[in-house]
Motif scaffolding. Structure first.
Motif, mmCIF file in Angstrom:
data_model
loop_
_atom_site.group_PDB
_atom_site.id
_atom_site.type_symbol
_atom_site.label_atom_id
_atom_site.label_comp_id
_atom_site.label_asym_id
_atom_site.label_seq_id
_atom_site.Cartn_x
_atom_site.Cartn_y
_atom_site.Cartn_z
ATOM 1 N N THR A 9 -62.299 -60.899 -26.351
ATOM 2 C CA THR A 9 -62.237 -59.685 -25.897
ATOM 3 C C THR A 9 -61.098 -59.269 -24.968
ATOM 4 O O THR A 9 -60.354 -58.601 -24.691
ATOM 5 C CB THR A 9 -63.757 -59.346 -25.245
ATOM 6 O OG1 THR A 9 -64.739 -59.582 -26.272
ATOM 7 C CG2 THR A 9 -63.618 -57.841 -24.714
ATOM 8 N N ARG A 10 -60.972 -60.589 -23.935
ATOM 9 C CA ARG A 10 -59.956 -60.612 -22.926
ATOM 10 C C ARG A 10 -58.459 -60.559 -23.715
ATOM 11 O O ARG A 10 -57.580 -60.110 -23.230
ATOM 12 C CB ARG A 10 -59.967 -61.832 -22.176
ATOM 13 C CG ARG A 10 -61.188 -61.659 -21.085
ATOM 14 C CD ARG A 10 -60.671 -62.522 -19.749
ATOM 15 N NE ARG A 10 -60.937 -64.133 -20.386
ATOM 16 C CZ ARG A 10 -62.123 -64.712 -20.480
ATOM 17 N NH1 ARG A 10 -63.382 -64.064 -20.072
ATOM 18 N NH2 ARG A 10 -62.171 -66.047 -20.904
ATOM 19 N N PHE A 11 -58.345 -61.141 -24.745
ATOM 20 C CA PHE A 11 -57.203 -61.158 -25.781
ATOM 21 C C PHE A 11 -56.913 -59.707 -26.066
ATOM 22 O O PHE A 11 -55.818 -59.372 -26.006
ATOM 23 C CB PHE A 11 -57.328 -62.197 -26.896
ATOM 24 C CG PHE A 11 -56.233 -62.377 -27.928
ATOM 25 C CD1 PHE A 11 -54.931 -62.885 -27.524
ATOM 26 C CD2 PHE A 11 -56.080 -62.007 -29.101
ATOM 27 C CE1 PHE A 11 -53.790 -62.579 -28.274
ATOM 28 C CE2 PHE A 11 -55.118 -61.798 -29.987
ATOM 29 C CZ PHE A 11 -54.026 -62.464 -29.557
ATOM 30 N N TYR A 12 -57.860 -59.267 -26.837
ATOM 31 C CA TYR A 12 -57.697 -57.777 -27.326
ATOM 32 C C TYR A 12 -57.165 -56.924 -26.181
ATOM 33 O O TYR A 12 -56.585 -56.042 -26.302
ATOM 34 C CB TYR A 12 -59.014 -57.419 -27.993
ATOM 35 C CG TYR A 12 -58.750 -57.783 -29.528
ATOM 36 C CD1 TYR A 12 -58.791 -57.064 -30.561
ATOM 37 C CD2 TYR A 12 -59.226 -59.046 -29.912
ATOM 38 C CE1 TYR A 12 -58.646 -57.292 -31.864
ATOM 39 C CE2 TYR A 12 -59.422 -59.488 -31.196
ATOM 40 C CZ TYR A 12 -58.949 -58.547 -32.235
ATOM 41 O OH TYR A 12 -58.881 -58.893 -33.523
ATOM 42 N N LYS A 13 -57.923 -57.014 -24.987
ATOM 43 C CA LYS A 13 -57.658 -56.294 -23.980
ATOM 44 C C LYS A 13 -56.470 -56.272 -23.525
ATOM 45 O O LYS A 13 -55.574 -55.256 -23.061
ATOM 46 C CB LYS A 13 -58.765 -56.350 -22.766
ATOM 47 C CG LYS A 13 -58.560 -55.543 -21.571
ATOM 48 C CD LYS A 13 -59.628 -55.898 -20.581
ATOM 49 C CE LYS A 13 -59.279 -54.994 -19.319
ATOM 50 N NZ LYS A 13 -60.456 -55.305 -18.338
ATOM 51 N N ARG A 14 -55.794 -57.669 -23.345
ATOM 52 C CA ARG A 14 -54.657 -57.855 -23.021
ATOM 53 C C ARG A 14 -53.623 -57.429 -24.019
ATOM 54 O O ARG A 14 -52.515 -56.688 -23.333
ATOM 55 C CB ARG A 14 -54.366 -59.444 -22.937
ATOM 56 C CG ARG A 14 -52.891 -59.891 -22.344
ATOM 57 C CD ARG A 14 -52.513 -59.456 -20.932
ATOM 58 N NE ARG A 14 -51.295 -60.071 -20.507
ATOM 59 C CZ ARG A 14 -50.138 -59.157 -20.520
ATOM 60 N NH1 ARG A 14 -50.222 -58.048 -20.788
ATOM 61 N NH2 ARG A 14 -49.038 -59.655 -20.017
ATOM 62 N N LEU A 15 -53.666 -57.249 -25.220
ATOM 63 C CA LEU A 15 -52.815 -56.755 -25.998
ATOM 64 C C LEU A 15 -52.832 -55.258 -26.190
ATOM 65 O O LEU A 15 -51.740 -54.678 -26.425
ATOM 66 C CB LEU A 15 -52.992 -57.141 -27.665
ATOM 67 C CG LEU A 15 -52.945 -58.728 -28.090
ATOM 68 C CD1 LEU A 15 -53.291 -58.695 -29.578
ATOM 69 C CD2 LEU A 15 -51.543 -59.032 -27.893
ATOM 70 N N SER A 16 -53.766 -54.592 -25.487
ATOM 71 C CA SER A 16 -53.766 -53.293 -25.449
ATOM 72 C C SER A 16 -53.235 -52.665 -24.104
ATOM 73 O O SER A 16 -53.291 -51.735 -24.145
ATOM 74 C CB SER A 16 -55.269 -52.608 -25.769
ATOM 75 O OG SER A 16 -55.814 -53.137 -24.260
ATOM 76 N N ASN A 17 -52.864 -53.572 -23.160
ATOM 77 C CA ASN A 17 -52.229 -53.130 -21.966
ATOM 78 C C ASN A 17 -50.865 -52.393 -22.094
ATOM 79 O O ASN A 17 -50.170 -52.966 -23.408
ATOM 80 C CB ASN A 17 -51.789 -54.382 -21.065
ATOM 81 C CG ASN A 17 -53.078 -54.715 -20.291
ATOM 82 O OD1 ASN A 17 -54.157 -54.239 -20.431
ATOM 83 N ND2 ASN A 17 -52.922 -55.977 -19.747
ATOM 84 N N PRO A 18 -50.515 -51.411 -21.228
ATOM 85 C CA PRO A 18 -49.454 -50.725 -21.506
ATOM 86 C C PRO A 18 -47.780 -51.532 -21.742
ATOM 87 O O PRO A 18 -47.171 -51.219 -22.211
ATOM 88 C CB PRO A 18 -49.302 -49.727 -20.481
ATOM 89 C CG PRO A 18 -50.744 -49.722 -20.030
ATOM 90 C CD PRO A 18 -51.204 -50.910 -20.146
ATOM 91 N N ASP A 19 -47.866 -52.673 -21.022
ATOM 92 C CA ASP A 19 -46.883 -53.333 -21.026
ATOM 93 C C ASP A 19 -46.335 -53.790 -22.441
ATOM 94 O O ASP A 19 -45.521 -54.487 -22.853
ATOM 95 C CB ASP A 19 -46.818 -54.485 -20.194
ATOM 96 C CG ASP A 19 -47.887 -55.505 -20.223
ATOM 97 O OD1 ASP A 19 -48.804 -55.008 -20.309
ATOM 98 O OD2 ASP A 19 -47.755 -56.521 -19.685
ATOM 99 N N LEU A 20 -47.468 -53.999 -23.220
ATOM 100 C CA LEU A 20 -47.553 -54.722 -24.702
ATOM 101 C C LEU A 20 -47.706 -53.677 -25.706
ATOM 102 O O LEU A 20 -47.443 -54.206 -27.097
ATOM 103 C CB LEU A 20 -48.553 -55.878 -24.766
ATOM 104 C CG LEU A 20 -48.073 -57.266 -23.974
ATOM 105 C CD1 LEU A 20 -49.093 -58.235 -24.206
ATOM 106 C CD2 LEU A 20 -46.800 -58.043 -24.394
ATOM 107 N N ALA A 21 -48.284 -52.612 -25.234
ATOM 108 C CA ALA A 21 -48.707 -51.509 -26.491
ATOM 109 C C ALA A 21 -47.622 -51.095 -27.374
ATOM 110 O O ALA A 21 -47.721 -51.098 -28.724
ATOM 111 C CB ALA A 21 -49.370 -50.588 -25.557
ATOM 112 N N SER A 22 -46.072 -50.900 -26.935
ATOM 113 C CA SER A 22 -45.231 -50.602 -27.725
ATOM 114 C C SER A 22 -44.814 -51.895 -28.630
ATOM 115 O O SER A 22 -44.517 -51.551 -29.719
ATOM 116 C CB SER A 22 -44.161 -50.324 -26.752
ATOM 117 O OG SER A 22 -43.558 -51.152 -26.038
#
Length: 251
Positions: A154-167
């Motif tokens: 869950t933390r991994f998916y949450k990290r991937l969804s952060n704005p700094d990685l979203a694009s």
């Protein structure tokens, strides 16, 4: 009165009366000369008492002692029922919370609720095939990882969804989806470079989780699924990416 009349007066079915006889909470009366059972007002009262106990959640097999008890000694059973109801209420409250979270994230209800909000965002802009791949992979991953390791995922998916990685996630997903027979080795290499540049630190964080996440025993399951859904270039990309990440961790 016959069984139909008793059932109508008590607000139950004739089938329910037969079941009461079978489990022993209602004595089976004598039959009249015409073959019908003959019930009286005492049977009606007993059926009404059975209904009342059932409405409290008391199982039929626990009723005889209560129905025949003149001391009203039901404290222990009521304590048990109260504890069971408290557990059920807690479970229902958790279900409602999960449903609210899924509705808020506009996610599919068959997804793991911990991952659903993030998958809804990842699916935007993906082809139906890749969106299905992401969704099904999340279902497999959440199940195979188990409850103990699900928080790491869950933390991994949450990290991937952060704005700094979203694009970067959107760009790499889109490029991965375009891979096909016309893709060159350079296309694949550049895509792998992009993944390594943007996500190596995130993957390392996941690998360093405590307890460490280990789903190596299920690698064959994921490989089988990827073989069924992805094209040759996409599969080769994942294989090369896995080798690169393994080499990076080994150094």
């Amino acid at each position: 009165m016959h069984s139909g009349q008793l059932a109508r007066l008590a607000g139950v079915t004739v089938r329910a009366l037969r079941h009461y006889h079978q489990v022993g909470v209602l004595a089976e009366p004598d039959r009249r000369s015409n073959g019908y059972r003959e019930y009286d007002v005492h049977d009606l009262i007993r059926v009404l008492r059975i209904k009342r106990l059932a409405s409290l959640g008391i199982p039929l097999h626990r009723m005889p002692d209560l129905l025949d008890d003149t001391k009203n000694d039901a404290g222990e059973l009521l304590d048990e029922l109260d504890a069971e109801l408290a557990t059920r209420i807690e479970h229902l409250a958790r279900q409602r919370d999960i449903i609210a979270r899924i509705r808020d994230s506009d996610a599919a209800p068959d997804l793991p609720p911990e991952l659903a909000p993030f998958l809804a965002g990842f699916a935007a802009g993906l082809s139906p095939e890749l969106a299905k791949f992401d969704r099904d992979q999340a279902v497999l991953l959440a199940h195979l990882a188990g409850e103990d390791q699900l928080p790491h995922i869950t933390r991994f998916y949450k990290r991937l969804s952060n704005p700094d990685l979203a694009s970067a996630v959107a760009d790499i997903s889109e490029r991965f989806g375009r891979l096909g027979p016309d893709s060159t080795e350079q296309d694949i290499a550049e895509l792998i470079d992009s993944v390594a540049i943007n996500f190596t630190s995130v993957i390392e964080e996941l690998a360093a989780s405590d307890p460490p996440l280990d789903i190596s025993a299920t690698a064959d399951i994921f490989a089988e699924y990827a073989t069924d859904l992805l094209n040759e270039q996409q599969r080769r990309t994942l294989e090369k990416l896995e080798r690169r990440l393994n080499e990076s961790r080994a150094t």
